[in-house]
Write a protein that holds these residues in place. Structure first.
Motif, PDB file in Angstrom:
ATOM      1  N   PRO A 130      -9.724   2.775  17.851  1.00  0.00           N
ATOM      2  CA  PRO A 130     -10.270   2.877  16.496  1.00  0.00           C
ATOM      3  C   PRO A 130     -10.480   4.327  16.073  1.00  0.00           C
ATOM      4  CG  PRO A 130     -11.409   1.171  17.722  1.00  0.00           C
ATOM      5  CD  PRO A 130     -10.532   1.887  18.711  1.00  0.00           C
ATOM      6  N   ALA A 150      -0.333   3.284  12.959  1.00  0.00           N
ATOM      7  CA  ALA A 150      -0.866   1.990  13.359  1.00  0.00           C
ATOM      8  C   ALA A 150      -1.820   1.514  12.267  1.00  0.00           C
ATOM      9  CB  ALA A 150      -1.593   2.118  14.690  1.00  0.00           C
ATOM     10  N   ASN A 151      -1.803   0.217  12.002  1.00  0.00           N
ATOM     11  CA  ASN A 151      -2.561  -0.327  10.872  1.00  0.00           C
ATOM     12  C   ASN A 151      -3.903  -0.877  11.343  1.00  0.00           C
ATOM     13  OD1 ASN A 151      -3.426  -1.459   8.490  1.00  0.00           O
ATOM     14  ND2 ASN A 151      -1.435  -2.296   7.941  1.00  0.00           N
ATOM     15  N   HIS A 152      -4.858   0.011  11.483  1.00  0.00           N
ATOM     16  CA  HIS A 152      -6.209  -0.408  11.866  1.00  0.00           C
ATOM     17  C   HIS A 152      -7.192   0.715  11.558  1.00  0.00           C
ATOM     18  CE1 HIS A 152      -6.300   2.170  15.463  1.00  0.00           C
ATOM     19  NE2 HIS A 152      -5.072   1.768  15.705  1.00  0.00           N
ATOM     20  N   SER A 153      -8.446   0.380  11.546  1.00  0.00           N
ATOM     21  CA  SER A 153      -9.583   1.297  11.375  1.00  0.00           C
ATOM     22  C   SER A 153      -9.321   2.300  10.253  1.00  0.00           C
ATOM     23  CB  SER A 153      -9.912   1.990  12.710  1.00  0.00           C
ATOM     24  OG  SER A 153      -8.817   2.705  13.221  1.00  0.00           O
ATOM     25  N   SER A 156      -5.887   2.723   8.223  1.00  0.00           N
ATOM     26  CA  SER A 156      -5.465   1.767   7.196  1.00  0.00           C
ATOM     27  C   SER A 156      -5.650   2.326   5.793  1.00  0.00           C
ATOM     28  CB  SER A 156      -6.245   0.459   7.332  1.00  0.00           C
ATOM     29  OG  SER A 156      -5.987  -0.149   8.576  1.00  0.00           O
ATOM     30  N   PRO A 177       3.448  -4.332   9.505  1.00  0.00           N
ATOM     31  CA  PRO A 177       2.246  -3.647   9.979  1.00  0.00           C
ATOM     32  C   PRO A 177       2.311  -3.408  11.490  1.00  0.00           C
ATOM     33  CG  PRO A 177       1.682  -5.486   8.535  1.00  0.00           C
ATOM     34  CD  PRO A 177       3.141  -5.603   8.821  1.00  0.00           C
ATOM     35  N   LEU A 179       0.381  -3.431  14.185  1.00  0.00           N
ATOM     36  CA  LEU A 179      -0.937  -3.906  14.612  1.00  0.00           C
ATOM     37  C   LEU A 179      -1.095  -3.761  16.114  1.00  0.00           C
ATOM     38  CD1 LEU A 179      -0.985  -7.161  12.447  1.00  0.00           C
ATOM     39  CD2 LEU A 179      -1.989  -4.934  11.878  1.00  0.00           C
ATOM     40  N   LEU A 180      -2.333  -3.894  16.565  1.00  0.00           N
ATOM     41  CA  LEU A 180      -2.619  -3.785  18.000  1.00  0.00           C
ATOM     42  C   LEU A 180      -2.297  -5.113  18.678  1.00  0.00           C
ATOM     43  CD1 LEU A 180      -5.988  -1.803  17.844  1.00  0.00           C
ATOM     44  CD2 LEU A 180      -3.709  -0.917  18.329  1.00  0.00           C
ATOM     45  N   ASN A 181      -1.017  -5.401  18.837  1.00  0.00           N
ATOM     46  CA  ASN A 181      -0.614  -6.648  19.467  1.00  0.00           C
ATOM     47  C   ASN A 181       0.610  -6.423  20.339  1.00  0.00           C
ATOM     48  OD1 ASN A 181       1.652  -6.567  17.757  1.00  0.00           O
ATOM     49  ND2 ASN A 181       0.674  -7.851  16.219  1.00  0.00           N
TER      50      ASN A 181
END
Length: 245
Positions: A130, A150-153, A156, A177, A179-181
């Motif tokens: 994050p 990366a598309n988070h926190s 974004s 996106p 994403l964390l995956n």
């Protein structure tokens, strides 16, 4: 580990498949560099068992990574194991090109970094931790370069700014996106390829326009002047509300 440089290394053969002239410049320093260099060496040297082990057990080689961090490579590893044509191409490209295409600069201070960023076609920000705010992405924009993050926190927020600004220039439906995956590596590679396909196909004047618009996002939203004005505006609004009570 938190900045996701290992994801970019794993994505590199997928990018080189579509963009054989690409180079990857990794800027920074720290205890994780040995692990990153091992990823490159195992791939370029055709030591595939070692490469897979490094991907799936990074916590054994560095105290920085978390126990579940192998999840980010799961989609790539599964496809390499089940799709022979895909894996043959991936490993062939890695063995032929990877060693000379990934460059570790070591520590680089900002007076030099701003010159390097300005030379890039794209800045990858595959952070897996994050972020309160995407400073690296904002720095890329300030240098006229679009960041693929990366598309988070906090990242974004900058992604939204970039997407809104460039809807007329890039087909947003070509991008997924990051994403964390488990598909993070593949999505990162696909987005870099999709961007380079459109961007490098533009006329020089159009690319320069894109760069100027990218820099304007940074000036408009993230410069000291713009942030100060926004802060003062917020303060004045609160003063007016208090005065109206």
């Amino acid at each position: 580990w938190t900045k996701g440089a290992h994801l970019l290394i794993a994505a590199a053969p997928l990018v080189l498949r579509e963009n054989p002239r690409a180079y990857f410049i990794l800027v920074g320093f720290g205890a994780y560099r040995g692990y990153l260099e091992s990823l490159v060496a195992s791939l370029a040297g055709g030591r595939l068992d070692l490469f897979h082990y490094l991907l799936e057990h990074p916590e054994e080689f560095s105290g920085e990574s978390e126990d579940n961090s192998g999840m980010f490579f799961k989609g790539l590893v599964e496809r390499l194991r089940r799709d022979k044509e895909f894996s043959d191409t991936y490993y062939k490209i890695a063995k032929e090109r990877l060693k000379d295409r990934i460059i570790f600069t070591g520590i680089m201070h900002h007076p030099l970094l701003k010159e390097l960023l300005s030379c890039a076609e794209v800045v990858a920000v595959p952070s897996v931790f994050p972020e309160a705010f995407g400073t690296v992405a904002a720095e890329a924009l300030a240098c006229g370069v679009i960041p693929l993050s990366a598309n988070h926190s906090g990242l974004s927020e900058i992604i939204r700014e970039v997407v809104d600004e460039f809807k007329d220039a890039f087909d947003e439906f070509k991008f997924k996106p990051v994403l964390l995956n488990e598909d993070m590596v593949i999505n990162l590679a696909n987005n870099i390829n999709a961007f380079l396909e459109e961007y490098t196909g533009m006329e020089r004047e159009r690319r320069q326009e894109i760069r100027e618009r990218a820099r304007n996002i940074a000036l408009r939203k993230y410069s000291w002047e713009s942030v100060t004005k926004a802060y003062l505006k917020l303060g004045y609004e609160h003063l007016q509300i208090d005065a109206g009570k």
